[in-house]
Scaffold this motif. Structure first.
Motif, PDB file in Angstrom:
ATOM      1  N   SER A 151       3.268  -3.309  -1.346  1.00 55.80           N
ATOM      2  CA  SER A 151       3.575  -2.330  -2.377  1.00 55.80           C
ATOM      3  C   SER A 151       2.423  -1.352  -2.601  1.00 55.80           C
ATOM      4  O   SER A 151       2.651  -0.235  -3.015  1.00 55.80           O
ATOM      5  N   ASP A 168       2.865   1.617  -0.255  1.00 58.45           N
ATOM      6  CA  ASP A 168       4.034   2.470  -0.428  1.00 58.45           C
ATOM      7  C   ASP A 168       3.645   3.771  -1.112  1.00 58.45           C
ATOM      8  O   ASP A 168       2.780   3.804  -1.988  1.00 58.45           O
ATOM      9  N   GLN A 184       7.952   4.241  -4.445  1.00 59.44           N
ATOM     10  CA  GLN A 184       7.883   3.396  -5.631  1.00 59.44           C
ATOM     11  C   GLN A 184       8.770   3.926  -6.740  1.00 59.44           C
ATOM     12  O   GLN A 184       9.438   3.169  -7.431  1.00 59.44           O
ATOM     13  N   ARG A 216      12.402   3.135  -5.872  1.00 62.60           N
ATOM     14  CA  ARG A 216      12.691   1.713  -6.107  1.00 62.60           C
ATOM     15  C   ARG A 216      12.844   1.428  -7.597  1.00 62.60           C
ATOM     16  O   ARG A 216      13.707   0.671  -8.010  1.00 62.60           O
TER      17      ARG A 216
END
Length: 117
Positions: free
Chosen positions: A34, A37, A42, A45
């Motif tokens: 993460s 990313d 992010q 998501r």
């Protein structure tokens, strides 16, 4: 008149969640992934997660249809889902074998679910 003794109630034990160390076949290395990313990914998501949580909150108390990976289709009244998407609690579960007043469906067994708006 003497008060009746309360009836004992069975305890329902839920299965344990995956081990964060990844020793049970799950990748425990989510923190590194993460951090690499992009902010756009992010953000996307986060938006999808919010939409999914809103869907779950609007489904509460509605009749729902669940299609399982085994090809079976069952009908129930949607109750709740846990935060980690491990199980879905339903009421009045109608299966080919009969009706259960309450049940937990493992999310790993559910291919899709739908409910009327």
């Amino acid at each position: 008149m003497a008060e009746a003794l309360p009836l004992p109630v069975g305890v329902l034990r839920l299965p344990r969640a995956p081990d964060p160390s990844g020793s049970r076949g799950f990748s425990g290395d989510n923190s590194r992934r993460s951090s690499r990313d992009s902010p756009e990914l992010q953000s996307a998501r986060a938006a999808l997660r919010e939409r999914f949580l809103r869907l779950l909150s609007s489904a509460r108390g509605r009749p729902a249809r669940f299609r399982l990976w085994s090809g079976t289709e069952v009908h129930a009244v949607f109750g709740a889902a846990d935060v980690e998407a491990v199980a879905i609690q339903v009421d009045s579960l109608r299966t080919p074998l009969g009706v259960q007043s309450a049940a937990l469906l493992r999310c790993s067994d559910v291919l899709a679910f739908s409910f009327p708006l």
